[in-house]
Motif scaffolding. Structure first.
Motif, short mmCIF file in Angstrom:
data_model
loop_
_atom_site.label_atom_id
_atom_site.label_comp_id
_atom_site.label_asym_id
_atom_site.label_seq_id
_atom_site.Cartn_x
_atom_site.Cartn_y
_atom_site.Cartn_z
N LEU A 240 0.81 -1.23 0.00
CA LEU A 240 0.00 0.00 0.00
C LEU A 240 0.84 1.27 0.00
CD1 LEU A 240 -3.08 -0.62 2.28
CD2 LEU A 240 -3.02 -0.11 -0.13
N ILE A 244 1.01 4.62 -2.63
CA ILE A 244 0.88 6.01 -2.21
C ILE A 244 2.10 6.81 -2.63
CG2 ILE A 244 0.80 7.48 -0.17
CD1 ILE A 244 -1.79 6.13 -0.76
N ILE A 282 8.32 -2.83 9.60
CA ILE A 282 6.86 -2.89 9.52
C ILE A 282 6.26 -1.52 9.23
CG2 ILE A 282 4.79 -3.63 10.73
CD1 ILE A 282 6.80 -5.08 12.66
N TRP A 283 6.74 -0.52 9.93
CA TRP A 283 6.08 0.78 9.78
C TRP A 283 6.89 1.78 8.98
CZ3 TRP A 283 8.96 4.70 11.79
CH2 TRP A 283 9.84 4.39 12.84
N TYR A 286 5.30 2.91 5.84
CA TYR A 286 4.09 3.70 6.05
C TYR A 286 4.43 5.12 6.47
CZ TYR A 286 0.68 0.13 5.31
OH TYR A 286 -0.12 -0.78 4.72
N VAL A 287 5.38 5.23 7.40
CA VAL A 287 5.71 6.57 7.87
C VAL A 287 6.36 7.37 6.75
CG1 VAL A 287 7.06 7.85 9.55
CG2 VAL A 287 5.82 5.82 10.26
N LEU A 290 3.59 8.43 4.60
CA LEU A 290 2.82 9.45 5.30
C LEU A 290 3.51 10.80 5.20
CD1 LEU A 290 0.29 9.55 7.01
CD2 LEU A 290 1.69 9.21 9.02
N PRO B 124 -2.70 14.36 8.84
CA PRO B 124 -2.71 14.20 7.37
C PRO B 124 -4.08 14.44 6.76
CG PRO B 124 -1.55 12.38 8.39
CD PRO B 124 -2.15 13.18 9.49
N TYR B 132 -6.47 7.97 0.48
CA TYR B 132 -5.15 8.27 0.99
C TYR B 132 -5.16 8.30 2.52
CZ TYR B 132 -3.45 9.55 -3.65
OH TYR B 132 -3.05 9.53 -4.95
N VAL B 135 -4.96 4.92 4.14
CA VAL B 135 -3.59 4.39 4.23
C VAL B 135 -2.82 5.12 5.33
CG1 VAL B 135 -1.46 4.07 2.96
CG2 VAL B 135 -3.63 3.73 1.82
N ALA B 136 -3.06 6.42 5.43
CA ALA B 136 -2.35 7.18 6.46
C ALA B 136 -2.69 6.66 7.85
CB ALA B 136 -2.70 8.66 6.34
N ALA B 139 -0.89 3.66 8.88
CA ALA B 139 0.43 3.95 9.43
C ALA B 139 0.36 4.00 10.95
CB ALA B 139 0.96 5.28 8.88
N PHE B 142 0.28 0.36 12.27
CA PHE B 142 1.53 -0.39 12.28
C PHE B 142 2.53 0.22 13.24
CE2 PHE B 142 -0.22 -1.78 8.20
CZ PHE B 142 -0.22 -3.12 8.47
N PHE B 143 2.48 1.57 13.34
CA PHE B 143 3.40 2.22 14.25
C PHE B 143 3.11 1.81 15.70
CE2 PHE B 143 5.00 5.78 16.78
CZ PHE B 143 6.30 5.80 16.33
N TRP B 146 4.19 -1.74 16.54
CA TRP B 146 5.63 -1.82 16.77
C TRP B 146 6.01 -1.18 18.10
CZ3 TRP B 146 8.95 2.35 17.26
CH2 TRP B 146 10.30 2.03 17.29
#
Lengths: 309, 358
Positions: A240, A244, A282-283, A286-287, A290, B124, B132, B135-136, B139, B142-143, B146
């Motif tokens: 994903l 983006i 993992i992230w 994404y970050v 973002l 965001p 979008y 998906v943000a 994040a 997943f953050f 972790w």
């Protein structure tokens, strides 16, 4: 230095595979404006089908030639994906024409769950192997430059070549064929395309078929690397941020985004991970995506379709 | 029929602006609350509490929070599990680090942690929307997965990331038995649901709905998108955070980060879709549906399979659950985009005009 290059290559190879999954997203979004969350489920479904057909075909036909069974399994799995595409268009998309993008996204979430359930009911939920006879031994490059050379997995290289060929084929399909032109027309403007006689429904079936085949190839490669199992669906979640980053509507964007994410993930894990406790793969993607969204919401190569408030 | 407002005249604005302007609704809701507090504890057994009632009340709360963001403000979020996790671990940290911390205060502070986290990952939404944003918010998911696994400080240096709380009490009343746990969760749910109901029908709720329906038009008539969106993120993640803390403290007791995985986020979104977007009542219906369905399936499917003479494994049941969830979501989106709440209001309308069809 050799270690850095190894990491870099590893990242590029992983990135190529992300790009392959991301390609499925982009194809469908380009031609129908649907953000297909089910791409991961399609990868799993296709890979499961192929793995099981490769197992079943020798039992059914008593042909024990690996090349024949693998090819037959691939073709059968592709047929299954065509059927899936047709059913999705018929039962879901046709009823959701002109709905908001958010509704369509949630519909594909439903398709995701449905495909995961059906796939595992029909094909079983163990870990299966796809063996397409790729050489597994690592090779060493640049022996003369670095001590010990740079270790690269042959399997990864072949996978990257397959992915590259697929991308090239798709570009030709989009640019040169009549169907490809129709697809691009639909992507530009549904209504205009419809008014000059392009059948929207058929185009959607074609696009989902193509996405299904892309999913099959991605599933085949991932499956032969890691085995086919439920966790394959998470590959889609990894892809994903690639979409983006690259921009939702751009095929080259998907590929370059995939490479950036692949390399970024590996490098950050190796060089940044130890400072923050590891596991940041993992992230990280994404970050990164973002952060990128905040600066350039349409992605690297995307069209500027977002209207800001 | 008894459900009709003939003869109920309003003579003041106050009477006209009641939450339930129709007398029958008001009585019905009071009866429902009374039944939940008094009648249910008279009959329910421990299994019923642990397996259905407690998860149900907490998930109703979480779905309510998600509905405020997704249903009322139109910001799709796939990170609700993360907000729950932040609420749970936030409350946990306040609980273990400050001696003598009251449970209610810890819950509120945990909710505030989630609020902060929600605003951070809601930023965001000012730049992007729709797909979008989905998906943000992933994040955030997943953050947080972790963060709570790897940063030992949050889990009070527990090696596996799993933590536990015990000896909960509400101003001296111990919350140990299943019944007291249920009543506590129910009380929190009722209080927050009433607050939320009043919030969404007030000025701020109208701003959210305006942003949802057409953000450009909303900003033209003077609604500040930034304020509206971030306040939706804040309120929603506060509620989700409190729900997460309750889920961890009361329902699970001991938990690890995996308890708030991306699956939870999806399930919460499904609750909102099936229950009805933009409806407080719908959140309850959706949560009830998603919580009860797996239990019903695990009872019904083996019986059906047995009737046809073959057995169904637990894996088979979970696959069937996937299929039914997926099919239902698609079905609801196509046939009834407003979810179970819409069916409910159609039913009420039919009763009002009975025996005439219109």
């Amino acid at each position: 230095m050799a270690f850095f290059l190894e990491t870099l290559f590893g990242g590029l190879m992983a990135g190529m595979l992300y790009a392959l999954v991301a390609l499925g997203f982009v194809l469908i979004f380009k031609a129908s404006g649907v953000f297909n969350f089910a791409q991961g489920a399609m990868v799993l479904f296709a890979a499961l089908a192929m793995a099981r057909f490769a197992e079943w075909i020798p039992q059914w036909t008593r042909i024990d030639n690996k090349i024949v069974t693998t090819t037959a399994a691939f073709i059968l799995a592709a047929c299954v994906m065509f059927i899936v595409a047709w059913v999705i268009e018929r039962l879901v998309l046709r009823h959701l024409v002109n709905q908001e993008a958010a509704t369509l996204l949630m519909a594909t979430l439903g398709i995701t769950y449905f495909l995961e359930g059906v796939g595992q009911t029909i094909f079983g939920s163990e870990i299966y192997k796809i063996d397409i006879g790729m050489p597994k031994d690592p090779v060493f490059l640049f022996d003369s430059v670095f001590e010990g050379g740079v270790m690269v997995n042959q399997e990864d290289m072949i996978a990257a070549v397959i992915a590259a060929v697929l991308v090239a084929l798709l570009s030709v399909f989009f640019q040169k064929t009549k169907t490809g032109r129709a697809l691009r027309a639909v992507a530009d403007d549904h209504q205009a395309a419809q008014s000059i006689g392009i059948p929207l429904n058929r185009i959607w079936v074609i696009v989902w078929c193509v996405a299904g085949v892309v999913a099959l190839v991605a599933g085949m490669i991932w499956g032969s690397k890691l085995g086919v199992q439920f966790s394959l669906t998470t590959v889609a979640l990894r892809a994903l941020p690639v979409v983006i980053l690259g921009g939702l509507t751009s095929v080259p964007g998907a590929i370059i985004g995939g490479l950036i994410i692949g390399v970024g993930e590996k490098l950050s894990e190796v060089y940044l991970g130890p400072f923050v406790g590891g596991g940041i793969e993992i992230w990280f993607a994404y970050v990164l995506a973002l952060g990128f969204l905040l600066v350039r919401p349409q992605g690297l190569f995307g069209e500027k379709i977002i209207d800001r408030v | 029929m008894f459900y009709r407002e003939n003869g109920q005249f309003k003579t003041s604005y106050k009477a006209d602006q009641q939450v339930f302007p129709i007398l029958q609704d008001k009585i019905g809701v009071w009866l429902l609350i009374a039944a939940a507090f008094i009648v249910v504890p008279m009959f329910a057994g421990d299994y019923f509490y642990q397996a259905i009632l407690i998860p149900l009340t907490i998930m109703c709360l979480a779905a309510l929070g998600v509905n405020i963001l997704v249903g009322y403000c139109g910001q799709i979020s796939l990170g609700s599990g993360a907000f729950m996790a932040v609420g749970a671990y936030g409350a946990f940290n306040f609980m273990v680090r400050i001696p003598g911390m009251p449970l209610v205060l810890a819950l509120i502070l945990g909710g505030l942690c989630a609020t902060f986290f929600g605003i951070l990952f809601g930023l965001p939404s000012l730049r992007v929307k729709g797909l979008y944003l989905a998906v943000a918010t992933l994040a955030a998911q997943f953050f947080s997965d972790w963060m709570f696994l790897r940063i030992k400080w949050f889990t009070n240096d527990s090696p596996s990331g799993s933590v536990s709380v015990s000896h909960l009490n509400f101003f001296g009343i111990p919350i140990e038995s299943a019944m007291s746990e249920y009543l506590f969760c129910l009380a929190v749910l009722v209080v927050i649901a009433i607050l939320a109901k009043n919030l969404v029908r007030g000025a701020i709720g109208r701003e959210w709905m305006a942003i949802r329906d057409m953000d450009v038009a909303a900003s033209v008539i003077g609604i500040r998108p930034m304020y509206a969106k971030l306040s939706a993120f804040a309120v929603s993640s506060f509620i989700i955070g409190v729900a997460g803390a309750l889920w961890a403290f009361v329902h699970l007791g001991a938990w690890e980060p995996a308890a708030f995985s991306v699956d939870v986020s999806f399930k919460l979104l499904f609750m909102v879709i099936i229950g009805g977007m933009g409806s407080i009542m719908g959140s309850f219906f959706g949560a009830a549906f998603i919580v009860v369905l797996p239990i019903v399936l695990s009872l019904v499917l083996p019986a059906i399979a047995g009737a046809f003479g073959f057995q169904i494994s637990t894996a088979g049941i979970s696959h069937a659950e996937f299929i039914i969830f997926g099919a239902l979501i698609v079905w609801f989106l196509i046939v009834e985009p407003h979810g179970l709440a819409k069916l409910w209001s159609i039913g009420k309308q039919k009763m009002r005009v009975w025996p005439f069809p219109h």
